[in-house]
Structure formats: C-alpha cells, structure tokens
Design a protein around this motif. Structure first.
Motif, PDB file in Angstrom:
ATOM      1  N   LYS A  87       0.838  -1.191   0.000  1.00  0.00           N
ATOM      2  CA  LYS A  87       0.000   0.000   0.000  1.00  0.00           C
ATOM      3  C   LYS A  87       0.878   1.248   0.000  1.00  0.00           C
ATOM      4  CE  LYS A  87      -3.511   2.329   2.640  1.00  0.00           C
ATOM      5  NZ  LYS A  87      -4.327   2.363   3.830  1.00  0.00           N
ATOM      6  N   VAL A  88       0.545   2.173  -0.858  1.00  0.00           N
ATOM      7  CA  VAL A  88       1.288   3.424  -0.960  1.00  0.00           C
ATOM      8  C   VAL A  88       0.816   4.359   0.157  1.00  0.00           C
ATOM      9  CG1 VAL A  88       1.728   5.448  -2.405  1.00  0.00           C
ATOM     10  CG2 VAL A  88       1.521   3.176  -3.446  1.00  0.00           C
ATOM     11  N   PRO A  89       1.760   4.919   0.925  1.00  0.00           N
ATOM     12  CA  PRO A  89       1.362   5.848   1.990  1.00  0.00           C
ATOM     13  C   PRO A  89       0.657   7.076   1.423  1.00  0.00           C
ATOM     14  CG  PRO A  89       3.688   5.278   2.167  1.00  0.00           C
ATOM     15  CD  PRO A  89       3.193   4.729   0.869  1.00  0.00           C
ATOM     16  N   ALA A  90      -0.227   7.650   2.210  1.00  0.00           N
ATOM     17  CA  ALA A  90      -0.937   8.855   1.788  1.00  0.00           C
ATOM     18  C   ALA A  90       0.048  10.019   1.658  1.00  0.00           C
ATOM     19  CB  ALA A  90      -2.022   9.201   2.798  1.00  0.00           C
ATOM     20  N   TYR A  91      -0.251  10.930   0.760  1.00  0.00           N
ATOM     21  CA  TYR A  91       0.558  12.126   0.572  1.00  0.00           C
ATOM     22  C   TYR A  91       0.184  13.116   1.662  1.00  0.00           C
ATOM     23  CZ  TYR A  91       2.464  16.293  -1.712  1.00  0.00           C
ATOM     24  OH  TYR A  91       3.157  17.436  -1.992  1.00  0.00           O
ATOM     25  N   GLN A  92       1.109  13.380   2.586  1.00  0.00           N
ATOM     26  CA  GLN A  92       0.847  14.246   3.729  1.00  0.00           C
ATOM     27  C   GLN A  92       1.942  15.306   3.857  1.00  0.00           C
ATOM     28  OE1 GLN A  92       0.782  11.136   6.699  1.00  0.00           O
ATOM     29  NE2 GLN A  92      -1.458  11.185   6.741  1.00  0.00           N
ATOM     30  N   PRO A  93       1.887  16.339   3.019  1.00  0.00           N
ATOM     31  CA  PRO A  93       2.958  17.345   3.051  1.00  0.00           C
ATOM     32  C   PRO A  93       3.079  18.062   4.393  1.00  0.00           C
ATOM     33  CG  PRO A  93       1.178  18.032   1.594  1.00  0.00           C
ATOM     34  CD  PRO A  93       0.905  16.622   1.993  1.00  0.00           C
ATOM     35  N   GLU A  94       1.989  18.318   5.071  1.00  0.00           N
ATOM     36  CA  GLU A  94       2.074  18.987   6.382  1.00  0.00           C
ATOM     37  C   GLU A  94       2.839  18.120   7.383  1.00  0.00           C
ATOM     38  OE1 GLU A  94       1.406  22.034   7.330  1.00  0.00           O
ATOM     39  OE2 GLU A  94       0.750  22.521   5.303  1.00  0.00           O
ATOM     40  N   GLU A  95       2.562  16.838   7.392  1.00  0.00           N
ATOM     41  CA  GLU A  95       3.263  15.918   8.292  1.00  0.00           C
ATOM     42  C   GLU A  95       4.755  15.864   7.942  1.00  0.00           C
ATOM     43  OE1 GLU A  95       3.916  13.163  11.377  1.00  0.00           O
ATOM     44  OE2 GLU A  95       2.273  14.544  11.010  1.00  0.00           O
ATOM     45  N   ALA A  96       5.056  15.876   6.646  1.00  0.00           N
ATOM     46  CA  ALA A  96       6.456  15.847   6.215  1.00  0.00           C
ATOM     47  C   ALA A  96       7.187  17.111   6.662  1.00  0.00           C
ATOM     48  CB  ALA A  96       6.532  15.691   4.696  1.00  0.00           C
ATOM     49  N   ARG A  97       6.547  18.273   6.521  1.00  0.00           N
ATOM     50  CA  ARG A  97       7.174  19.522   6.971  1.00  0.00           C
ATOM     51  C   ARG A  97       7.397  19.490   8.486  1.00  0.00           C
ATOM     52  NH1 ARG A  97       4.237  21.748   2.598  1.00  0.00           N
ATOM     53  NH2 ARG A  97       2.343  22.028   3.799  1.00  0.00           N
ATOM     54  N   LYS A  98       6.439  18.927   9.215  1.00  0.00           N
ATOM     55  CA  LYS A  98       6.574  18.808  10.669  1.00  0.00           C
ATOM     56  C   LYS A  98       7.787  17.937  11.017  1.00  0.00           C
ATOM     57  CE  LYS A  98       4.320  16.758  14.638  1.00  0.00           C
ATOM     58  NZ  LYS A  98       3.483  15.634  14.969  1.00  0.00           N
TER      59      LYS A  98
END
Length: 70
Positions: free
Chosen positions: A1-12
């Motif tokens: 399963k491909v992880p969801a795209y979560q740019p806010e979490e990545a920036r955090k």
C-alpha cells in the motif's frame, strides 16, 4: 500500500529533525523518467526539499551505477 501524501506531516518531521527551512539535494534520473523526476521534484519542493534534477542518457546512468558498486 502506498502511503498517503501528507505534506504537512512531512514539513513537521523536517522541523523536528532540525531542518525547518528544508534542504537542497541533487537528483539524477534517466531521460526516460523525466516526467516522473519532475513530479517528484515538485512534491519534494512542497515540503521544503529543493531537488535539482539532472537528466542523463542511459549509458551515463549505468556507467555511474557501475562505478558506485566498485
């Protein structure tokens, strides 16, 4: 399963890692993957990772890979 795209979490996560302003990274891709490399560069840019894409011909890419194995 491909992880969801979560740019806010990545920036955090980058902030927590001490990289609140992101970072620069070189990226080399074969010319046949130009569109994919550009899309990845855009996604990385959205979280503060500034990728510089260098496109190379197949023979250059494979020569480089062989040198890295040596």
């Amino acid at each position: 399963k491909v992880p969801a795209y979560q740019p806010e979490e990545a920036r955090k996560l980058l902030r927590e890692a001490g990289l609140p302003n992101g970072f620069d990274v070189p990226m080399t891709a074969r010319t046949m993957f130009k569109e994919s490399a550009e899309k990845l560069r855009e996604q990385l840019s959205a979280i503060g990772i500034r990728a510089t894409v260098t496109l190379v011909q197949d023979h250059e890419y494979f020569d480089f890979q062989q040198k890295m194995k040596a």
